[in-house]
Motif scaffolding. Structure first.
Motif, PDB file in Angstrom:
ATOM      1  N   HIS A   1     -12.243 -24.540 -49.718  1.00 18.11           N
ATOM      2  CA  HIS A   1     -13.435 -25.209 -50.277  1.00 18.11           C
ATOM      3  C   HIS A   1     -13.715 -26.510 -49.530  1.00 18.11           C
ATOM      4  O   HIS A   1     -14.871 -26.833 -49.245  1.00 18.11           O
ATOM      5  CB  HIS A   1     -13.249 -25.460 -51.779  1.00 18.11           C
ATOM      6  CG  HIS A   1     -13.346 -24.214 -52.614  1.00 18.11           C
ATOM      7  ND1 HIS A   1     -14.277 -24.049 -53.604  1.00 18.11           N
ATOM      8  CD2 HIS A   1     -12.629 -23.058 -52.566  1.00 18.11           C
ATOM      9  CE1 HIS A   1     -14.128 -22.844 -54.151  1.00 18.11           C
ATOM     10  NE2 HIS A   1     -13.124 -22.232 -53.542  1.00 18.11           N
TER      11      HIS A   1
ATOM     12  N   TYR B   1     -12.451 -29.140 -55.985  1.00 23.07           N
ATOM     13  CA  TYR B   1     -11.148 -29.264 -56.680  1.00 23.07           C
ATOM     14  C   TYR B   1      -9.944 -29.194 -55.746  1.00 23.07           C
ATOM     15  O   TYR B   1      -8.826 -28.960 -56.182  1.00 23.07           O
ATOM     16  CB  TYR B   1     -11.026 -28.229 -57.780  1.00 23.07           C
ATOM     17  CG  TYR B   1     -10.817 -26.788 -57.311  1.00 23.07           C
ATOM     18  CD1 TYR B   1     -11.800 -26.104 -56.622  1.00 23.07           C
ATOM     19  CD2 TYR B   1      -9.616 -26.124 -57.578  1.00 23.07           C
ATOM     20  CE1 TYR B   1     -11.607 -24.800 -56.208  1.00 23.07           C
ATOM     21  CE2 TYR B   1      -9.416 -24.811 -57.167  1.00 23.07           C
ATOM     22  CZ  TYR B   1     -10.407 -24.161 -56.488  1.00 23.07           C
ATOM     23  OH  TYR B   1     -10.210 -22.865 -56.074  1.00 23.07           O
TER      24      TYR B   1
ATOM     25  N   ALA C   1     -16.686 -20.635 -50.293  1.00 27.12           N
ATOM     26  CA  ALA C   1     -15.396 -20.369 -49.658  1.00 27.12           C
ATOM     27  C   ALA C   1     -14.953 -18.919 -49.806  1.00 27.12           C
ATOM     28  O   ALA C   1     -14.509 -18.292 -48.848  1.00 27.12           O
ATOM     29  CB  ALA C   1     -14.331 -21.304 -50.240  1.00 27.12           C
ATOM     30  N   HIS C   2     -15.028 -18.402 -51.045  1.00 28.40           N
ATOM     31  CA  HIS C   2     -14.510 -17.067 -51.356  1.00 28.40           C
ATOM     32  C   HIS C   2     -15.549 -16.276 -52.154  1.00 28.40           C
ATOM     33  O   HIS C   2     -16.343 -16.880 -52.879  1.00 28.40           O
ATOM     34  CB  HIS C   2     -13.246 -17.177 -52.230  1.00 28.40           C
ATOM     35  CG  HIS C   2     -12.237 -18.155 -51.721  1.00 28.40           C
ATOM     36  ND1 HIS C   2     -11.990 -19.365 -52.343  1.00 28.40           N
ATOM     37  CD2 HIS C   2     -11.425 -18.115 -50.653  1.00 28.40           C
ATOM     38  CE1 HIS C   2     -11.063 -20.021 -51.668  1.00 28.40           C
ATOM     39  NE2 HIS C   2     -10.701 -19.300 -50.633  1.00 28.40           N
TER      40      HIS C   2
ATOM     41  N   ASP D   1     -16.787 -14.761 -55.266  1.00 30.12           N
ATOM     42  CA  ASP D   1     -16.727 -15.122 -56.700  1.00 30.12           C
ATOM     43  C   ASP D   1     -17.164 -16.571 -56.950  1.00 30.12           C
ATOM     44  O   ASP D   1     -17.725 -16.883 -57.994  1.00 30.12           O
ATOM     45  CB  ASP D   1     -15.395 -14.826 -57.419  1.00 30.12           C
ATOM     46  CG  ASP D   1     -14.253 -15.846 -57.168  1.00 30.12           C
ATOM     47  OD1 ASP D   1     -14.429 -16.795 -56.395  1.00 30.12           O
ATOM     48  OD2 ASP D   1     -13.176 -15.650 -57.781  1.00 30.12           O
ATOM     49  N   ASP D   2     -16.918 -17.472 -55.949  1.00 28.38           N
ATOM     50  CA  ASP D   2     -17.313 -18.873 -56.131  1.00 28.38           C
ATOM     51  C   ASP D   2     -18.818 -19.005 -56.364  1.00 28.38           C
ATOM     52  O   ASP D   2     -19.269 -19.849 -57.148  1.00 28.38           O
ATOM     53  CB  ASP D   2     -16.930 -19.704 -54.899  1.00 28.38           C
ATOM     54  CG  ASP D   2     -15.426 -19.802 -54.703  1.00 28.38           C
ATOM     55  OD1 ASP D   2     -14.711 -20.021 -55.695  1.00 28.38           O
ATOM     56  OD2 ASP D   2     -14.970 -19.673 -53.550  1.00 28.38           O
TER      57      ASP D   2
HETATM   58 ZN    ZN Z   1     -12.845 -20.263 -54.054  1.00 28.71          ZN
END
Ligand code: ZN
Length: 303
Positions: A150, A145, A14-15, A17-18
């Motif tokens: 996500h 989560y 998604a972003h 760092d994930d």
């Molecule tokens: Zn994320």
């Protein structure tokens, strides 16, 4: 260029760092072993908070330049992992970070949560048909989560998995490709509990995260596959540290902007959801059971 032989792994996140938090050791290990590792990140993470006070001006409510900054962080993280093929879904900035569930940004036009799933999936279909991965890694249906981006990354990845294999779907995006194995990121509960206890004892941060703060937590028996990335722990830690606006790494633990310590795991866990498991339980290799040396059957009729 279309790949035909060798191991190819596609990860959808998604972003920025994930990927390093969830799969950094896996990515470093396969890259070091000569596999082709491709990362597709769906947003620039424009809605993130910023840990360093001197960079606080980058956030969406001030300069709104965090997305561009995070491209640089991701680039540095991929250098640490030895991964050269990383892309943004539809190109950088095509889909904007939707923020945490329930915030007004969820409704903003252009955010990833508002994207049409089939339209977004087609960007990924083109990547799948070009790269021809045998293995896809993404999140479960709750996005691990519950973050909207996500959840949407899960929907887009699973839809692209279907559409890429359908010969009738958008032939101009490339020859159809069936991904042999699909995995979701997982964290076995007993491993997490032990890790959180160790993190609390280490006390490198003012507090310790709760199990609910960690994505993908499941009963141990749900996990099908265990990836030992111990030899690549340093690379994973370096990749996470490269996402400096988002993550602080301290020894064997790390914290996000909430400053709550979490264990930094060099072993990563997966659940096989499509495809045939390899021999042994748990599997120790995402490519287990696959013949990745033979030319693919459709090799003759591709670009
Ligand atoms: Zn994320």
């Amino acid at each position: 260029m279309t790949a035909t032989t060798g191991r190819r792994l596609l990860l959808v996140h998604a972003h920025p760092d994930d990927e390093s938090i969830g799969n950094g050791a896996t990515m470093a290990r396969y890259a070091a072993e000569g596999a082709r590792v491709t990362l597709v990140t769906c947003t620039l993470g424009e809605g993130g908070e910023v840990i360093q006070p001197e960079l606080a001006h980058l956030t969406a409510d001030r300069d709104d330049t965090l997305g561009a900054h995070r491209i640089g962080e991701l680039t540095e993280a991929m250098r640490a992992l030895g991964v050269t093929d990383f892309r943004f879904l539809g190109g950088p900035g095509r889909y904007r970070d939707s923020g945490m569930m329930g915030v007004p940004d969820n409704d903003a036009p252009g955010c990833f949560w508002q994207a049409d799933v089939d339209e977004a999936a087609d960007h990924l279909v083109a990547v799948v048909r070009e790269v021809r991965p045998q293995v896809l890694v993404t999140y479960d249906e709750n996005g691990g989560y519950g973050h909207p981006d996500h959840i949407q990354a899960h929907r887009v990845a699973m839809r692209a998995y279907e559409l890429a294999a359908d010969p009738a779907h958008r032939p101009e995006l490339g020859a159809p490709w069936r991904i042999a194995k699909v995995y979701w990121n997982r964290m076995p509960r007993s491993v997490l509990d032990a890790g959180l206890a160790a993190t609390a004892a280490e006390a490198a941060f003012p507090g310790t995260a709760q199990p609910a703060d960690v994505p993908g937590v499941v009963a141990d028996e749900v996990v099908t596959t265990v990836l030992d990335g111990t030899a690549h722990a340093g690379r994973k830690a370096a990749a996470m540290a490269a996402h400096a606006t988002q993550i602080t790494v301290n020894g064997s633990s790390f914290a996000l902007s909430n400053h709550l310590g979490q264990p930094l795991f060099a072993t990563e866990y997966y659940q096989l959801v499509h495809g045939q498991a390899g021999p042994g339980r748990p599997e120790r290799d995402l490519f287990a059971g696959l013949d990745t040396t033979a030319p693919t059957p459709s090799e003759g009729n591709t670009r």
